[in-house]
Write a protein that holds these residues in place. Structure first.
Motif, short mmCIF file in Angstrom:
data_model
loop_
_atom_site.label_atom_id
_atom_site.label_comp_id
_atom_site.label_asym_id
_atom_site.label_seq_id
_atom_site.Cartn_x
_atom_site.Cartn_y
_atom_site.Cartn_z
N ILE A 1 -19.46 39.05 -63.10
CA ILE A 1 -19.91 39.41 -61.76
C ILE A 1 -20.51 38.19 -61.06
O ILE A 1 -20.19 37.90 -59.89
CB ILE A 1 -20.94 40.56 -61.81
N ILE A 2 -21.37 37.46 -61.78
CA ILE A 2 -22.00 36.28 -61.20
C ILE A 2 -20.97 35.23 -60.85
O ILE A 2 -20.99 34.62 -59.78
CB ILE A 2 -23.06 35.70 -62.17
N ARG A 3 -20.01 35.00 -61.78
CA ARG A 3 -19.00 33.97 -61.55
C ARG A 3 -18.04 34.36 -60.43
O ARG A 3 -17.61 33.52 -59.64
CB ARG A 3 -18.21 33.72 -62.84
N THR A 4 -17.71 35.65 -60.33
CA THR A 4 -16.75 36.10 -59.33
C THR A 4 -17.38 36.29 -57.96
O THR A 4 -16.82 35.88 -56.94
CB THR A 4 -16.09 37.42 -59.77
N TRP A 5 -18.56 36.89 -57.91
CA TRP A 5 -19.17 37.25 -56.64
C TRP A 5 -20.45 36.48 -56.34
O TRP A 5 -20.96 36.59 -55.22
CB TRP A 5 -19.49 38.74 -56.62
N GLY A 6 -20.96 35.74 -57.28
CA GLY A 6 -22.24 35.08 -57.08
C GLY A 6 -22.11 33.61 -56.75
O GLY A 6 -21.50 33.23 -55.75
N VAL A 7 -22.69 32.77 -57.60
CA VAL A 7 -22.68 31.33 -57.37
C VAL A 7 -22.05 30.62 -58.55
O VAL A 7 -22.00 31.15 -59.66
CB VAL A 7 -24.10 30.79 -57.13
N GLN A 8 -21.56 29.43 -58.29
CA GLN A 8 -20.98 28.60 -59.33
C GLN A 8 -21.45 27.17 -59.14
O GLN A 8 -21.59 26.71 -58.00
CB GLN A 8 -19.45 28.68 -59.30
N ALA A 9 -21.68 26.49 -60.23
CA ALA A 9 -22.15 25.11 -60.17
C ALA A 9 -20.99 24.14 -60.20
O ALA A 9 -20.00 24.35 -60.91
CB ALA A 9 -23.10 24.84 -61.34
N PHE A 10 -21.10 23.07 -59.43
CA PHE A 10 -20.10 22.01 -59.41
C PHE A 10 -20.80 20.65 -59.44
O PHE A 10 -21.93 20.51 -58.95
CB PHE A 10 -19.23 22.09 -58.15
N LYS A 11 -20.11 19.67 -59.98
CA LYS A 11 -20.61 18.30 -60.02
C LYS A 11 -19.70 17.42 -59.18
O LYS A 11 -18.48 17.56 -59.23
CB LYS A 11 -20.65 17.78 -61.46
N ILE A 12 -20.29 16.50 -58.41
CA ILE A 12 -19.52 15.60 -57.55
C ILE A 12 -19.11 14.36 -58.34
O ILE A 12 -19.96 13.58 -58.77
CB ILE A 12 -20.34 15.19 -56.31
N PRO A 13 -17.78 14.16 -58.53
CA PRO A 13 -17.31 13.03 -59.33
C PRO A 13 -16.86 11.82 -58.50
O PRO A 13 -16.61 10.75 -59.06
CB PRO A 13 -16.11 13.63 -60.07
#
Length: 215
Positions: free
Chosen positions: A31-43
């Motif tokens: 639920i969190i991954r689909t509808w919430g937030v996800q973390a990303f790193k800038i490469p």
């Protein structure tokens, strides 16, 4: 025998509790991954100075609508992507990769770049996001960095550019310089905050960037 049966029942009860807890943990994570937030790193540096190499940011996956899990189908529309939004999306030339850029052209817009200046529908864009590091203006016809278009953005698609305009591989260059667009269904979410940031070599923390709201 009575004591043994009680022991077996208790053991089964504990196992069941662990299984239920595990199932709920998996469901919550989905639920969190689909509808919430996800973390990303800038490469890379294509969004400098807005985003620096080593920035870690959060992306809202429900900014533009709630989708069915493992699907592109929006079940609850929330809003439309807007010009200036920083979005994470599936890279059109390789959908196994995630890219991050800024939305410049909306569906139906005519986008053109003339001598590094961006025009939308024939009018100069108030482009306070774009930064240029190369004073040289490359001639039209031989490249698409400084002179591009005009092109009309198709329905349900978006024209995106990196803020580091002279060093960004974006809609100007995709598909052999013919121009490329991001389908709305491929937009994973809107970036909204930097929650952590390392220096380029990872030897120090950029404390002043932590908690920075993106716009």
């Amino acid at each position: 025998m009575f004591i043994r049966r009680r022991s077996e029942k208790k053991k089964k009860s504990i196992i069941r509790e662990y299984l239920e807890a595990l199932i709920w943990a998996v469901v919550l994570a989905l639920i969190i991954r689909t509808w919430g937030v996800q973390a990303f790193k800038i490469p890379s540096g294509s969004m400098i100075p807005t985003l620096l190499i080593g920035d870690h940011l959060l992306v809202s996956k429900s900014s533009y609508g709630i989708k069915l899990p493992f699907s592109d189908t929006v079940i609850i529309p929330i809003g439309d992507p807007e010009r200036g939004d920083i979005v994470v999306f599936l890279y059109p030339e390789d959908r196994d990769k995630d890219f991050i850029k800024r939305i410049i052209g909306l569906p139906g817009d005519v986008v053109e770049v003339r001598d590094k200046t961006v025009y939308i529908n024939g009018k100069k864009l108030e482009d306070h996001w774009g930064k240029y590091t190369d004073a040289m203006v490359l001639p039209s016809g031989a490249q698409t960095r400084d002179n591009f278009g005009p092109v009309r953005v198709p329905p349900d698609q978006y024209f995106v550019m990196g803020d580091n305009r002279d060093q960004s591989y974006d809609s100007r260059f995709w598909f052999g310089g013919r121009g490329g667009f991001v389908p709305r269904k491929d937009i994973l979410g809107k970036a909204f905050i930097i929650y952590w940031s390392w220096t380029d070599h990872g030897f120090g923390v950029r404390w002043d960037r932590i908690g920075k709201i993106l716009h």
